[in-house]
Design an enzyme around this catalytic site. Structure first.
Site, PDB file in Angstrom:
ATOM      1  N   ASP A  43      82.922  14.279 161.685  1.00  0.00           N
ATOM      2  CA  ASP A  43      81.889  15.273 161.329  1.00  0.00           C
ATOM      3  C   ASP A  43      81.211  14.881 160.015  1.00  0.00           C
ATOM      4  O   ASP A  43      80.241  15.516 159.588  1.00  0.00           O
ATOM      5  CB  ASP A  43      82.466  16.692 161.285  1.00  0.00           C
ATOM      6  CG  ASP A  43      83.594  16.856 160.279  1.00  0.00           C
ATOM      7  OD1 ASP A  43      84.005  15.859 159.647  1.00  0.00           O
ATOM      8  OD2 ASP A  43      84.073  18.004 160.137  1.00  0.00           O
ATOM      9  N   SER A  44      81.695  13.790 159.398  1.00  0.00           N
ATOM     10  CA  SER A  44      80.985  13.211 158.254  1.00  0.00           C
ATOM     11  C   SER A  44      79.584  12.770 158.668  1.00  0.00           C
ATOM     12  O   SER A  44      78.733  12.502 157.811  1.00  0.00           O
ATOM     13  CB  SER A  44      81.773  12.031 157.674  1.00  0.00           C
ATOM     14  OG  SER A  44      82.157  11.132 158.692  1.00  0.00           O
ATOM     15  N   ASP A  82      85.625  14.589 166.156  1.00  0.00           N
ATOM     16  CA  ASP A  82      85.999  15.708 165.288  1.00  0.00           C
ATOM     17  C   ASP A  82      85.560  17.046 165.870  1.00  0.00           C
ATOM     18  O   ASP A  82      84.402  17.199 166.291  1.00  0.00           O
ATOM     19  CB  ASP A  82      85.287  15.558 163.932  1.00  0.00           C
ATOM     20  CG  ASP A  82      86.215  15.069 162.842  1.00  0.00           C
ATOM     21  OD1 ASP A  82      87.444  15.237 162.965  1.00  0.00           O
ATOM     22  OD2 ASP A  82      85.693  14.514 161.852  1.00  0.00           O
ATOM     23  N   LYS A 111      90.061  15.537 166.953  1.00  0.00           N
ATOM     24  CA  LYS A 111      90.742  15.707 165.657  1.00  0.00           C
ATOM     25  C   LYS A 111      90.352  17.062 165.105  1.00  0.00           C
ATOM     26  O   LYS A 111      89.195  17.474 165.230  1.00  0.00           O
ATOM     27  CB  LYS A 111      90.347  14.596 164.685  1.00  0.00           C
ATOM     28  CG  LYS A 111      90.904  14.797 163.265  1.00  0.00           C
ATOM     29  CD  LYS A 111      90.791  13.538 162.419  1.00  0.00           C
ATOM     30  CE  LYS A 111      89.445  13.325 161.770  1.00  0.00           C
ATOM     31  NZ  LYS A 111      88.976  14.410 160.884  1.00  0.00           N
ATOM     32  N   GLU A 113      91.081  19.836 161.590  1.00  0.00           N
ATOM     33  CA  GLU A 113      91.599  19.928 160.218  1.00  0.00           C
ATOM     34  C   GLU A 113      92.549  21.121 160.075  1.00  0.00           C
ATOM     35  O   GLU A 113      92.269  22.209 160.566  1.00  0.00           O
ATOM     36  CB  GLU A 113      90.429  20.078 159.239  1.00  0.00           C
ATOM     37  CG  GLU A 113      89.534  18.853 159.218  1.00  0.00           C
ATOM     38  CD  GLU A 113      88.440  18.921 158.160  1.00  0.00           C
ATOM     39  OE1 GLU A 113      88.421  19.876 157.351  1.00  0.00           O
ATOM     40  OE2 GLU A 113      87.595  18.006 158.154  1.00  0.00           O
ATOM     41  N   GLU A 180      94.297  12.720 154.002  1.00  0.00           N
ATOM     42  CA  GLU A 180      93.111  12.377 153.204  1.00  0.00           C
ATOM     43  C   GLU A 180      93.306  12.776 151.740  1.00  0.00           C
ATOM     44  O   GLU A 180      93.650  13.923 151.437  1.00  0.00           O
ATOM     45  CB  GLU A 180      91.863  13.073 153.776  1.00  0.00           C
ATOM     46  CG  GLU A 180      90.606  12.775 152.952  1.00  0.00           C
ATOM     47  CD  GLU A 180      89.298  13.059 153.674  1.00  0.00           C
ATOM     48  OE1 GLU A 180      89.315  13.367 154.882  1.00  0.00           O
ATOM     49  OE2 GLU A 180      88.247  12.961 153.011  1.00  0.00           O
TER      50      GLU A 180
END
Ligand code: KIV
Length: 263
Positions: A43-44, A82, A111, A113, A180
């Site tokens: 999602d970056s 993501d 993925k 978070e 991270e």
């Protein structure tokens, strides 16, 4: 890397795992030609491609668009996508719709978070046959709570919380976990405690693998370079040089040459 089972195999063999991000077809094609093990449609993309200050701007629609582009060109690579901000925090049906969209777009894994408060969602995704990667430490979707992109797990209490979250994600069936921006010693400890591989970014050398944003690695996004980035190429310099050569050739009428023109 052909499939999710390779993650466990590589950890068992002590073979490190390399992952890079990709958001579009042409970069995915280059990654597909390389020896890098897997591709993360991060999602970056919201920051790197769309210029947003954080990843909270990413939506399921945006991630699906980038995932489809990557999946078309990343043949032979394991593609992880993501789940964006809040997409897995609106109840199980909404989360499963988001997962379905990303998997139908070509992702082989998703993925997400954190873990606290969405354990049931993780369990449901895993139970639905979708390989699921966890992500703890500096989880960028929580940047507003952290008050910036800061190293996590420096106090004893924070370190314990991170260990607990990592173990919980393993217990819930995740196949791997991104760590991270956590101190190297803590990341190494979590890595040695878990049976599943850890993938570090700003987490030192002791993880089972490393992930980097492709544009950071290529040196084509030099607006902000965190300490953990290693630039393997002066992409900014090389690309600007090519642009200036084109500009100079146009202005000196050196481009196009006869062989670049039609008769
Ligand atoms: O979105 C992303 O690029 C990521 C990696 C940095 C782990 O989540």
């Amino acid at each position: 890397m052909q499939c999710v089972r390779d993650f466990a195999r590589f950890k068992a063999e002590g073979r490190k795992i390399s992952i890079v991000t990709a958001y579009d077809a042409w970069t995915a094609r280059l990654v597909a030609r390389s020896n890098v093990d897997a591709v993360l449609v991060g999602d970056s993309a919201a920051m790197v491609v769309h210029g947003h200050p954080t990843t909270v701007a990413a939506t399921v629609g945006l991630m699906a668009l980038h995932t489809r582009a990557v999946a078309r060109s990343a043949s032979g690579k394991f593609v992880i996508a993501d789940l964006p901000f809040l997409s897995f925090r609106k109840g199980i049906p909404a989360a499963m719709n988001a997962v379905g969209t990303l998997v139908r777009s070509g992702a082989q894994a998703v993925k997400l978070e954190g873990v606290d408060g969405h354990e049931e969602v993780v369990e449901r995704i895993v139970g639905s046959g979708v390989p699921t990667m966890g992500h703890v430490g500096l989880t960028p979707q929580s940047v507003n709570r952290f008050g910036g992109f800061r190293v996590q797990g420096r106090t004893d209490a924070e370190a314990e919380a991170l260990r607990r979250q990592a173990h919980r994600l393993e217990d819930l069936g995740c196949f791997s976990i991104v760590l991270e921006c956590v101190p190297a010693e803590l990341a190494a400890r979590i890595t040695s405690e878990l049976g599943i591989p850890t993938i570090g970014i700003g987490a030192g050398i002791g993880t089972d693998g490393q992930v980097l944003v492709l544009q950071d690695l290529w040196g084509v996004d030099t607006t902000h370079t965190p300490r953990f980035v290693r630039r393997y190429f002066d992409g900014d310099g090389a690309l600007t040089c090519a642009l200036n050569q084109f500009d100079a050739d146009v202005k000196a009428t050196r481009f196009p040459a006869p062989e670049e023109s039609y008769t």
